[in-house]
Design an enzyme around this catalytic site. Structure first.
Site, short mmCIF file in Angstrom:
data_model
loop_
_atom_site.label_atom_id
_atom_site.label_comp_id
_atom_site.label_asym_id
_atom_site.label_seq_id
_atom_site.Cartn_x
_atom_site.Cartn_y
_atom_site.Cartn_z
N ASP A 1 0.87 -1.17 0.00
CA ASP A 1 0.00 0.00 0.00
C ASP A 1 0.91 1.23 0.00
O ASP A 1 1.55 1.53 1.01
CB ASP A 1 -0.90 0.02 1.23
N LYS B 1 -6.96 3.34 -3.19
CA LYS B 1 -7.33 3.39 -1.77
C LYS B 1 -7.55 4.83 -1.34
O LYS B 1 -6.81 5.73 -1.75
CB LYS B 1 -6.21 2.73 -0.96
N LYS C 1 -10.38 0.41 -2.38
CA LYS C 1 -10.20 0.17 -0.95
C LYS C 1 -10.59 1.40 -0.16
O LYS C 1 -10.03 2.48 -0.36
CB LYS C 1 -8.75 -0.23 -0.63
#
Length: 254
Positions: free
Chosen positions: A99, A162, A195
């Protein structure tokens, strides 16, 4: 799409990146996190930890639970050398997913091509791991900037876009999610996922994003290959709902 509270809880569990990114995290904290990831009601999609805990988490978990770690986190600086060093360390430790924080301040300053180059280099260095790009939507603020950051990440080859690090005043919001999901749906860039991360603490919170994803990407997207939740406290409410101990919705003020 409508779903029951129990259905939402089961889906949220399957799509959960159970996260611990506290400054004071210890090996004991990560051991407890990995135990929680394999609960009575089923396994989460992944655990997300600091890079220094990747090897420990990977050794403690079955292969079907992915191990994710954060790069360029949480500051999101335009520092290619440091980001690539983070990626290399995470990959060497045995992680499945990375991430990475998009350099959102640089984007706010108009450094569009520099951000694009950063993402392209990180994508190249991170293959074949799953790459989730954190755009820090709460700091970008405007729908236009959120859409621009999402497109940059998609063009670079991100597997997931995300919302947030969870370290800024504004984290995931339905408004930002809607913009991001629209861009993913319109991109034609394959099966990129979404996400939601930061401030999602209840099944009711998660259900908002489940329904948005179903509306924008289709019901078939409601699985961990296309949808994730980054959270630490959400599992408490999931377990309460699935275990039959959750308070009625009306008494929670929903």
């Amino acid at each position: 799409m409508t779903m029951t509270r129990q259905d939402a809880a089961r889906l949220a569990l399957q799509c959960l990146d159970l996260t611990s990114l506290n400054d004071g995290d210890s090996a004991a904290d990560i051991e407890a996190l990995c135990q929680r990831a394999q609960g009575l009601h089923g396994r989460v999609a992944a655990v997300c930890v600091w890079p220094r805990f990747v090897a420990q988490a990977r050794a403690a978990l079955p292969a079907e639970i992915k191990v994710a770690a954060v790069a360029n986190f949480p500051a999101g600086e335009l520092n290619m050398q440091q980001a690539l060093a983070d990626v290399a360390a995470i990959a060497a430790a045995g992680a499945d997913e990375i991430d990475v924080v998009l350099p959102y301040r640089a984007l706010l300053q108009g450094q569009h091509s520099e951000v694009a180059e950063f993402l392209a280099e990180v994508r190249h260095a991170s293959r074949p791991l799953t790459l989730k790009v954190i755009i820090e939507s709460g700091e970008l603020k405007s729908p236009e900037l959120i859409a621009d950051a999402t497109r940059l990440a998609l063009v670079a080859g991100a597997d997931f876009i995300k919302t947030s690090t969870g370290k800024t005043p504004v984290s995931a919001t339905p408004e930002a999610a809607r913009v991001m999901l629209n861009e993913i749906a319109a991109s034609g860039m394959g099966a990129a996922g979404f996400k939601a991360s930061g401030g999602i603490r209840s099944v009711a919170d998660a259900q908002i994003y489940l329904e948005l994803a179903a509306d924008k990407l289709g019901v078939a997207s409601l699985n961990p290959r296309r949808l994730r939740f980054g959270a630490s406290g959400l599992l408490n409410d999931i377990e309460a709902v699935l275990g039959g101990t959750a308070a009625p919705l009306a008494s929670q003020g929903y």
